[in-house]
Design an enzyme around this catalytic site. Structure first.
Site, PDB file in Angstrom:
ATOM      1  N   GLY C 141       0.381   3.800 -12.297  1.00  0.00           N
ATOM      2  CA  GLY C 141      -0.318   4.026 -13.551  1.00  0.00           C
ATOM      3  C   GLY C 141       0.177   3.146 -14.686  1.00  0.00           C
ATOM      4  CB  CYS C 142      -1.041   3.009 -18.139  1.00  0.00           C
ATOM      5  SG  CYS C 142      -0.960   4.760 -18.524  1.00  0.00           S
TER       6      CYS C 142
END
Lengths: 346, 346, 346, 346
Positions: C141-142
């Site tokens: 994820g980010c």
């Protein structure tokens, strides 16, 4: 292709779109402010170290040149470019109106009045065939594109008598360092501006719709124009991109929702970038980063008027995307090349 | 004073204003969701550990009670409160319209239809004298306050024939967890909603202006009402607070800017919270956190219509501030007590 | 390709990217909430009337399937998809951590613990060769992508002792109807959340950097991992897209700016989506809509620490774009296919 | 009271607060840009037609004068004002640091070096008694107020060794036409700036904490100062108002959450504008429009460090509200006069 005026928002979007265009080689781009510096120094989103060139260099190297310059400059440069055998897509207001009308609304003496007669009005949905052959295209802006497409079917049907048009624009429409656009003054704020019939885009909207009223379809840039009187009231909205036009049209004849839906559906049936919504209402974010316009006509039984909503991305369909659409037509590329019909969300 | 419904945005603003009111003791506040918890648990801006009480406790302790509840609840609670000898300021729509009209637009059967005849419409600029004596005040909301004050001088002068009213609202108008108001869906977005003559506030606007048309001034809540037909088109704008109403009025007679300025200037000359601008145009941020309305009428020569802009803070003059203004009138406090006329900038 | 979970933000971005991918046919997409409805009913930005299918239909038709589902579902669906001979790119946290660690941080019992040993960690900058052959990719994820890429060169050089990592995220990171993300609560607000070492992404960051510390390069998902201790403090920022990570690294050895620049420049020299800035500092808007990460290491002489900034678009390089990058590797497409390196501005 | 510099954001907030102050008569306000024009021409939120006066007029009429001018001007005007028998509250950096330090960090030669010895540092939570008697107060700014109050209890307890301080600021901190603060460049963007130990407020933070370290409490402006080394990394956040400081402190000794809570609770027990949160975390919106600071210390077991969060409104407690707090002390008004402890929400 070349680009003069590569440091404004219209120029930045053109760079983004042209760099991803498979049929185009971007041979040069200029900006007085940044000449000699790498592109990435002016634009944080671009990963490109090529330097800004001079206007002369760009003109020489290009087959087609985009002019993304302030009003009043294209009228000086376009004749030179045309004389060099180039084709020109001008994003300013210089060739959109007859010189007399231009001078009255822009307060700038026109340097190339005879060239106007050759300029083709670059709204593909109305002038597609003319654009294919054009040497000089006058690319319309965001408010005019939205308002014209919103009311065109009614005008072409001969039913449009007038309209109260409310324009709602994000801040990027005012340019990269637009007056009065400091964050803390604009954020959490909403205000009308240039009201009372003073906005420069009014004569252009009226002219576009007047031509449709007089000529029906097909419309020719230099054909006859009837008279449509619009009230136009623009507002500045605290967002970066996006235009919404809400128009209340006074119409002749009896209308019902089904007839309206059919009129709009038919009028735009083959348009690659115009969507007529059936259920939903247009919202600006739905067009973010795309070249699409979302439209919705609505018959309002309580008043007998027709409401039309139009949403678009002011920097794409309202500016750079439309210019690329014109390029595609002029060069014989498929019209949709390098132009997204779908945007980013959220 | 007491407050039922202290966890919504209207309730939160009432708490802020009432806590700073020198003539008021806040004796209780309730919220079903937060009962027993300290105020600060529901409101990050408040530094107050007093607990939320029950509705009964609040009603018992209060001399005047504010109802900041969803539509449909005040009509049940108000009769009880009045029977206990309390005075009531209701922020919902329950007592703003005749029961039949209410039921048609709100889809809620009215539980206290006879009480409507006693309710006074809480717009101080029009009903000040009635409010002083009222036992039950129906406090109008943001769109209606803005549109009514924008067009009232034209209506009272008998000149208003109809209007195209565009409403532009910040997101807080939809309430604390309003449907469709998630940040990522609203930010960088702009959209119309409840269009086509379906918004519940239309009959209230038409009624307010119709009363002025029929009665001139002074206006009485339960007096005669003429007919004004409005088209109202609300939009959701990506900001938290603020309402702007842009109205294009169709008017009888010949108008010029000077006459308009005089009409509006005279009409609101003694109003503590209405400013008629001479040069500038209203912008919502100018009223942020204040109980002020900024107005600007504008004669548009091209179309012969009158444009009027009105800006206010939807949570203050459009909700909680107006309620406090009504309280001040009812209790004999100076009308401006605890109500800022000037807002925060930026 | 097929997509399960097509109504969340990750799914929406995947649709946008996959529809423009020249090597991909999007054969199906599912959403429990929208099954049977047309795509455009769920997504205002998409002009596509194809209906949402069932999970079964999508699985059957796809060669590779993207899982953009809440944590805990991929561990049930992935084994089935693999058994059907499909390859899987999972955007959830289910296969990013050893099952025991996963259970401790996510509080969800792991249904497919043995499958973890086969899952390849989908960060192309570190695991490119493993990804090409993978049947099951765990797409990071980010926050983790930003923090890992920010500190990877220091870790691979054996110099990273620990770091204070501040995460700053736009609201879309919380999902389409993320808790606490109503506009009026988030706008004009800034707040820390899940602080004090409680955020689920901490063990993943520490593990990624620990592997680099122990293995240098190349790194293998299931190879040895050293220990790096991070403090991670995430904040919610009032914007829709974008992540900025600001890390203060405690480092071994003497560092100077030139050495740092060279270390980072060399480490990412051949990466198509990582830009190491020389002069400017990363800003989130510079990566908007692109799959690029902008990095800047900075030696801070006053404290002897190394500051590193990393910016990316959380929905592209931090989610859907990274998944497409993994797809490109798995399918043998050029790694940059359908992935913009340049974003929209403004 | 009088105000020089009435057209910047600090000046605007001072006008709002002073106009509502029951003990103050605002006898004059100046702005070079607006001299002679009415107040409302410069400030849309103010309903006040009094004209901007000249600096001389304001100085003559005032008993106490606020200087809200760019750095470098107060050092010229303050000696003159003091010689006229006025008391001065300076909102610039001119008298906050010893002249040598000032010159090194601000690059401006100091015109009144001897006056510094008389200036009192205007942070009431630390210097209340000194301020009461002061003729010249150096009012600290937003970052320094937040960072100092966040770490003061640890410093006064002798436990602070150093800290990594991340500053997150809304755009109004850059002033009314701050460089690089155009809406379209800042909105949906997040970026660090003046990083690597170059921000001018670093020596002031270090000095404040160093004094506490050396002197404990009470602290004297011109007493001894120990050494604290901070890394400070400011970021620009897309919002108008609000500062959040997130500090990771390196501390001596063993700490637990209860001990920290007690330390902070005791240190600020009698402060009217400092709230130490027990459960919640500070968020900037919670202080919007108020003079309050919200603090939260947090022991992080994984790293043995102490995290502290501080939120405030940069234009109120970080600027104009603090100046009014100092005025109240100097004039013997109750310290809370005209200063809200509770803000607007949402």
């Amino acid at each position: 292709m070349g680009l003069l005026g590569a440091s404004g928002y219209g120029g930045g979007e053109l760079l983004r779109l042209l760099k991803a265009h498979p049929g185009v080689e971007l041979v040069g781009f200029s900006s007085r402010k940044h000449q000699g510096k790498p592109l990435a120094a002016a634009w944080p989103q671009l990963w490109d170290e090529r330097p800004f060139a001079s206007q002369e260099e760009v003109l020489e190297r290009s087959e087609v040149v985009f002019l993304a310059l302030p009003n009043g400059l294209a009228m000086e440069i376009a004749p030179r470019a045309l004389a060099m055998g180039k084709r020109v897509i001008d994003l300013s207001g210089d060739f959109r109106l007859p010189p007399g009308v231009y001078e009255a609304w822009y307060g700038i003496p026109h340097q190339s009045p005879t060239l106007y007669r050759e300029a083709i009005y670059g709204l593909p949905e109305l002038h597609r065939e003319e654009i294919r052959e054009a040497r000089l295209v006058a690319n319309p802006g965001c408010y005019v594109t939205a308002a014209t497409l919103a009311l065109a079917p009614l005008a072409a049907a001969g039913a449009l008598k007038g309209a109260f048009v409310v324009g709602l624009s994000g801040v990027s429409g005012a340019g990269r360092e637009g007056e009065g656009t400091f964050y803390a003054e604009v954020n959490e704020n909403l205000k009308p501006y240039r009201v009372g019939g003073t906005h420069r885009h009014i004569p252009e909207m009226e002219r576009n719709l007047g031509r449709l009223l007089a000529q029906g379809r097909p419309v020719r840039t230099h054909g006859e124009a009837g008279e449509v009187r619009l009230a136009f009231t623009p507002h500045l909205v605290p967002m970066t991109r996006g235009i919404l036009v809400t128009a209340e049209a006074e119409v002749e004849g009896d209308w019902r929702q089904e007839v309206l839906d059919e009129l709009y559906g038919d009028f735009y049936a083959r348009e690659p970038f115009v969507r007529v919504l059936r259920e939903a209402l247009p919202e600006t974010k739905g067009t973010y980063g795309s070249n699409r316009v979302d439209l919705k006509p609505l018959y309002e039984a309580r008043t007998g008027r027709v409401l039309v909503f139009a949403a678009l991305d002011n920097l794409v369909k309202g500016m750079a995307g439309q210019a690329v659409q014109n390029l595609n037509l002029m060069m014989g590329f498929p019209e949709e090349t390098a132009l997204p019909k779908e945007g980013l969300w959220p």
